[in-house]
Design a protein around this motif. Structure first.
Motif, PDB file in Angstrom:
ATOM      1  N   GLU A  23     -16.032  24.925  65.641  1.00  6.65           N
ATOM      2  CA  GLU A  23     -16.008  24.251  66.944  1.00  6.65           C
ATOM      3  C   GLU A  23     -17.268  23.414  67.172  1.00  6.65           C
ATOM      4  O   GLU A  23     -17.538  23.016  68.307  1.00  6.65           O
ATOM      5  N   ASN A  24     -18.025  23.153  66.131  1.00  8.00           N
ATOM      6  CA  ASN A  24     -19.251  22.362  66.262  1.00  8.00           C
ATOM      7  C   ASN A  24     -18.906  20.883  66.395  1.00  8.00           C
ATOM      8  O   ASN A  24     -18.030  20.370  65.685  1.00  8.00           O
ATOM      9  N   GLN A  25     -19.613  20.182  67.290  1.00  9.25           N
ATOM     10  CA  GLN A  25     -19.338  18.758  67.518  1.00  9.25           C
ATOM     11  C   GLN A  25     -19.638  17.904  66.286  1.00  9.25           C
ATOM     12  O   GLN A  25     -19.113  16.795  66.153  1.00  9.25           O
ATOM     13  N   ALA A  26     -20.457  18.423  65.366  1.00  9.04           N
ATOM     14  CA  ALA A  26     -20.743  17.679  64.143  1.00  9.04           C
ATOM     15  C   ALA A  26     -19.471  17.448  63.337  1.00  9.04           C
ATOM     16  O   ALA A  26     -19.340  16.428  62.641  1.00  9.04           O
TER      17      ALA A  26
ATOM     18  N   VAL B 126     -30.015  21.748  60.508  1.00 16.69           N
ATOM     19  CA  VAL B 126     -28.940  22.182  59.615  1.00 16.69           C
ATOM     20  C   VAL B 126     -27.670  21.365  59.839  1.00 16.69           C
ATOM     21  O   VAL B 126     -26.980  21.001  58.874  1.00 16.69           O
ATOM     22  N   GLU B 127     -27.351  21.037  61.103  1.00 15.21           N
ATOM     23  CA  GLU B 127     -26.156  20.234  61.380  1.00 15.21           C
ATOM     24  C   GLU B 127     -26.278  18.844  60.776  1.00 15.21           C
ATOM     25  O   GLU B 127     -25.314  18.302  60.231  1.00 15.21           O
ATOM     26  N   MET B 128     -27.490  18.258  60.872  1.00 17.00           N
ATOM     27  CA  MET B 128     -27.708  16.942  60.274  1.00 17.00           C
ATOM     28  C   MET B 128     -27.634  17.019  58.751  1.00 17.00           C
ATOM     29  O   MET B 128     -27.086  16.115  58.100  1.00 17.00           O
ATOM     30  N   MET B 129     -28.160  18.091  58.169  1.00 14.61           N
ATOM     31  CA  MET B 129     -28.050  18.273  56.714  1.00 14.61           C
ATOM     32  C   MET B 129     -26.589  18.341  56.297  1.00 14.61           C
ATOM     33  O   MET B 129     -26.182  17.784  55.269  1.00 14.61           O
ATOM     34  N   TRP B 130     -25.792  19.049  57.101  1.00 13.49           N
ATOM     35  CA  TRP B 130     -24.365  19.166  56.796  1.00 13.49           C
ATOM     36  C   TRP B 130     -23.679  17.804  56.862  1.00 13.49           C
ATOM     37  O   TRP B 130     -22.839  17.471  56.010  1.00 13.49           O
ATOM     38  N   LEU B 131     -24.023  17.015  57.871  1.00 11.35           N
ATOM     39  CA  LEU B 131     -23.401  15.698  58.031  1.00 11.35           C
ATOM     40  C   LEU B 131     -23.765  14.753  56.898  1.00 11.35           C
ATOM     41  O   LEU B 131     -22.927  13.977  56.429  1.00 11.35           O
ATOM     42  N   THR B 132     -25.022  14.783  56.466  1.00 13.09           N
ATOM     43  CA  THR B 132     -25.524  13.798  55.501  1.00 13.09           C
ATOM     44  C   THR B 132     -25.477  14.282  54.066  1.00 13.09           C
ATOM     45  O   THR B 132     -25.786  13.506  53.154  1.00 13.09           O
ATOM     46  N   GLY B 133     -25.119  15.547  53.853  1.00  9.82           N
ATOM     47  CA  GLY B 133     -25.190  16.059  52.484  1.00  9.82           C
ATOM     48  C   GLY B 133     -26.621  16.197  52.004  1.00  9.82           C
ATOM     49  O   GLY B 133     -26.920  15.950  50.837  1.00  9.82           O
ATOM     50  N   ARG B 134     -27.509  16.596  52.910  1.00  9.70           N
ATOM     51  CA  ARG B 134     -28.943  16.790  52.641  1.00  9.70           C
ATOM     52  C   ARG B 134     -29.671  15.492  52.274  1.00  9.70           C
ATOM     53  O   ARG B 134     -30.750  15.532  51.692  1.00  9.70           O
ATOM     54  N   LEU B 135     -29.107  14.356  52.620  1.00  2.00           N
ATOM     55  CA  LEU B 135     -29.828  13.098  52.398  1.00  2.00           C
ATOM     56  C   LEU B 135     -30.866  12.918  53.505  1.00  2.00           C
ATOM     57  O   LEU B 135     -30.626  13.274  54.663  1.00  2.00           O
ATOM     58  N   THR B 136     -32.000  12.319  53.162  1.00  2.00           N
ATOM     59  CA  THR B 136     -33.088  12.138  54.136  1.00  2.00           C
ATOM     60  C   THR B 136     -33.607  10.699  54.073  1.00  2.00           C
ATOM     61  O   THR B 136     -34.676  10.435  53.510  1.00  2.00           O
ATOM     62  N   PRO B 137     -32.870   9.748  54.618  1.00  2.00           N
ATOM     63  CA  PRO B 137     -33.372   8.360  54.638  1.00  2.00           C
ATOM     64  C   PRO B 137     -34.649   8.261  55.474  1.00  2.00           C
ATOM     65  O   PRO B 137     -34.831   8.999  56.442  1.00  2.00           O
ATOM     66  N   ASP B 138     -35.523   7.330  55.097  1.00  2.00           N
ATOM     67  CA  ASP B 138     -36.758   7.154  55.865  1.00  2.00           C
ATOM     68  C   ASP B 138     -36.457   6.403  57.166  1.00  2.00           C
ATOM     69  O   ASP B 138     -35.401   5.792  57.317  1.00  2.00           O
ATOM     70  N   PHE B 139     -37.402   6.453  58.093  1.00  2.00           N
ATOM     71  CA  PHE B 139     -37.172   5.890  59.436  1.00  2.00           C
ATOM     72  C   PHE B 139     -36.913   4.390  59.396  1.00  2.00           C
ATOM     73  O   PHE B 139     -36.144   3.865  60.198  1.00  2.00           O
ATOM     74  N   LYS B 140     -37.518   3.675  58.455  1.00  2.00           N
ATOM     75  CA  LYS B 140     -37.310   2.224  58.381  1.00  2.00           C
ATOM     76  C   LYS B 140     -35.872   1.914  57.987  1.00  2.00           C
ATOM     77  O   LYS B 140     -35.240   1.004  58.543  1.00  2.00           O
ATOM     78  N   THR B 141     -35.324   2.670  57.054  1.00  2.00           N
ATOM     79  CA  THR B 141     -33.927   2.481  56.655  1.00  2.00           C
ATOM     80  C   THR B 141     -32.992   2.790  57.815  1.00  2.00           C
ATOM     81  O   THR B 141     -32.017   2.074  58.057  1.00  2.00           O
ATOM     82  N   ILE B 142     -33.314   3.860  58.542  1.00  2.00           N
ATOM     83  CA  ILE B 142     -32.484   4.224  59.696  1.00  2.00           C
ATOM     84  C   ILE B 142     -32.542   3.140  60.768  1.00  2.00           C
ATOM     85  O   ILE B 142     -31.515   2.728  61.319  1.00  2.00           O
ATOM     86  N   ALA B 143     -33.743   2.647  61.067  1.00  2.00           N
ATOM     87  CA  ALA B 143     -33.905   1.615  62.095  1.00  2.00           C
ATOM     88  C   ALA B 143     -33.214   0.317  61.692  1.00  2.00           C
ATOM     89  O   ALA B 143     -32.587  -0.352  62.522  1.00  2.00           O
ATOM     90  N   ASP B 144     -33.321  -0.069  60.423  1.00  2.00           N
ATOM     91  CA  ASP B 144     -32.707  -1.318  59.961  1.00  2.00           C
ATOM     92  C   ASP B 144     -31.189  -1.271  60.055  1.00  2.00           C
ATOM     93  O   ASP B 144     -30.544  -2.296  60.305  1.00  2.00           O
ATOM     94  N   PHE B 145     -30.608  -0.089  59.845  1.00  2.00           N
ATOM     95  CA  PHE B 145     -29.145   0.011  59.950  1.00  2.00           C
ATOM     96  C   PHE B 145     -28.685  -0.342  61.358  1.00  2.00           C
ATOM     97  O   PHE B 145     -27.728  -1.105  61.534  1.00  2.00           O
ATOM     98  N   ARG B 146     -29.342   0.194  62.368  1.00  2.00           N
ATOM     99  CA  ARG B 146     -28.975  -0.107  63.760  1.00  2.00           C
ATOM    100  C   ARG B 146     -29.231  -1.573  64.082  1.00  2.00           C
ATOM    101  O   ARG B 146     -28.452  -2.218  64.792  1.00  2.00           O
ATOM    102  N   LYS B 147     -30.329  -2.118  63.546  1.00  2.00           N
ATOM    103  CA  LYS B 147     -30.701  -3.503  63.839  1.00  2.00           C
ATOM    104  C   LYS B 147     -29.744  -4.500  63.187  1.00  2.00           C
ATOM    105  O   LYS B 147     -29.427  -5.538  63.772  1.00  2.00           O
TER     106      LYS B 147
END
Length: 479
Positions: free
Chosen positions: A27-30, A91-112
């Protein structure tokens, strides 16, 4: 410590490690986020990088990045640096991403870089809700709210603000010059140091005055006579408090009255709502698939042309008329005290006299009919009616549409309460999620993408509350 629940030793090894999936409940929103993103056709929506490049370092799949953002906005985490930290410890984010850890610049550029695609993904979720027949009530509420931009008031300039600042700088220069004259008449090291400090302040203020004069030229050349230095698209907007305001954007939203889902939204930098009614109502028509919508809005949306456009599109607008009569404010009869008789094409004044049509003219592109009577001079009610020779009433050629709308409002006394309960709650919720800073991105296009993420997160949480996690996942997969 006995009689307490005890945890495990951190150094205790396990022979068979637990699955990451075990830490995310059914029942997790993830799991809803996972199902929603996996069902999207990201390439058709316009996301970059769906097809990987043949050379170079492998990139993160856009589905992974979108999951990070949707999860972040649902959980009030909008900063790319905070999202980077969450991918490594949540842990929920790890589950969603498959333990991937993009850096903040990659995350910010995706939204931009994927603003238009993010807005399309938000519309896809509304289309899913439409497929579940959630918009059958055909009543929506339209409202607008000011959201702060990442541009302070000190870096926003209009003609009035520049004039005020120049007056303040001139007053400060005069004050420091007077203090400098006093210091020059004194002797000693303290007086010399004070004179040097005052001269520096005067030089700084004169430099400030030169900058303001340069900005004054730029402001007069701007189309809307405003300039914002940090976010060029943000605009100064008035708020309800006296002598207050903010630099930001005017966000329009259309909310379904039955389930309180945001069916359409748009970010504008126009400080008022008067020209937004028909645009937002048509977007709601398209989003819900309902042509005969009833659109409720507050007085700020009242404009004859906009109401006429809604009627022409097959909708039923409900917008109360603003009370702006100067005659009423002065204690005299307002226009609402004069009753129009469509059969005779006359107005009947409070004294019972007929005011007949005299001539028609065009003002601001609107054809107006003018009515008055010649019996005003002998009327005992004239002091309460007009200080002029006779009282004149103007009628727009399409004013019958406005009269019919006011009659509908009188038959629906709870309509404005419905609007308030429907449209204002989502804005309050989203602003609470945003915190004090509100928008983090700059320019209208990027701010629109940021708002779409907030709307998508809000709608997802509403649907989870309405249907539940597993039924919503099943509906997404069956769509």
């Amino acid at each position: 410590m006995k009689r307490f629940v005890e945890g495990e030793d951190r150094r205790q090894g396990v022979l068979l490690p637990e699955y990451l999936d075990d830490f995310v409940a059914e029942e997790n929103q993830a799991r809803v986020i996972e199902a929603f993103v996996d069902e999207l056709d990201l390439q058709a929506l316009g996301f970059e990088g769906v097809v990987p490049e043949a050379t170079g370092r492998p990139a993160y799949h856009p589905a992974t990045m979108l999951k990070i953002y949707v999860y972040g906005y649902i959980n009030q985490i909008q900063s790319s640096r905070r999202l980077e930290r969450e991918t490594a410890r949540n842990v929920e984010m790890m589950w969603l991403t498959g333990r991937l850890t993009p850096d903040f610049k990659t995350i910010a550029d995706f939204r931009k870089d994927n603003g238009a695609a993010i807005r399309s993904a938000c519309r896809e979720f509304v289309a899913l809700c439409r497929g579940l027949n959630l918009f059958t009530q055909a009543i929506v509420a339209i409202d607008g709210s000011r959201f702060k931009a990442c541009n302070s008031r000190d870096r926003s300039f209009s003609r009035g603000s520049i004039e005020r600042r120049m007056e303040q700088v001139e007053a400060s220069i005069e004050r420091y010059l007077s203090a400098l004259e006093t210091a020059d008449r004194q002797d000693g090291e303290v007086a010399e140091a004070k004179s040097a400090r005052l001269k520096d302040k005067i030089a700084s203020l004169r430099e400030r005055m030169r900058n303001l004069k340069a900005l004054e030229v730029a402001v007069h050349a701007a189309p809307d006579k405003q300039i914002s230095l940090t976010d060029p698209d943000a605009r100064s907007m008035a708020t309800s408090g006296k002598d207050t305001g903010m630099v930001g954007y005017n966000v329009q939203a259309v909310v379904d009255a039955q389930h309180h889902l945001i069916v359409a939204h748009e970010v504008t930098n126009i400080g008022n709502d008067r020209s937004q009614l028909s645009t937002m109502a048509r977007q709601a028509q398209e989003a819900t698939g309902v042509s005969d919508l009833t659109a409720i809005a507050d007085r700020g949306y009242f404009k004859g042309e906009e109401i006429l456009a809604c009627e022409a599109a097959g909708m039923t607008p409900l917008v109360p008329m603003p009370l702006t009569s100067t005659a009423k404010a002065d204690g005299r009869f307002g226009k609402q005290d004069f009753v129009y008789d469509a059969g005779e094409d006359v107005y009947r004044c409070p004294a019972g006299e007929k005011m007949t049509w005299r001539y028609s003219n065009v003002e601001a592109g609107r054809k107006l009919h003018n009515y008055w009577t010649t019996k005003c001079a002998a009327c005992t009610l004239k002091p309460k009616c007009t200080p002029a020779k006779e009282r004149r009433v103007k009628r727009w050629e399409h004013e019958a549409v406005l009269d019919a709308m006011q009659e509908r409002l009188e038959r629906a006394p709870r309509a404005m309460r419905t609007r308030r309960q429907t449209a204002e709650h989502p804005f309050g919720t989203i602003k609470a999620w945003m915190g004090a800073t509100h928008f983090r991105l700059r320019t209208l296009e990027k701010v629109s993408a940021e708002m779409s993420l907030h709307v998508l997160a809000y709608n997802l949480k509403r649907m989870i509350a309405i249907l539940g996690v597993q039924p919503l996942i099943q509906a997404m997969r069956a769509a």
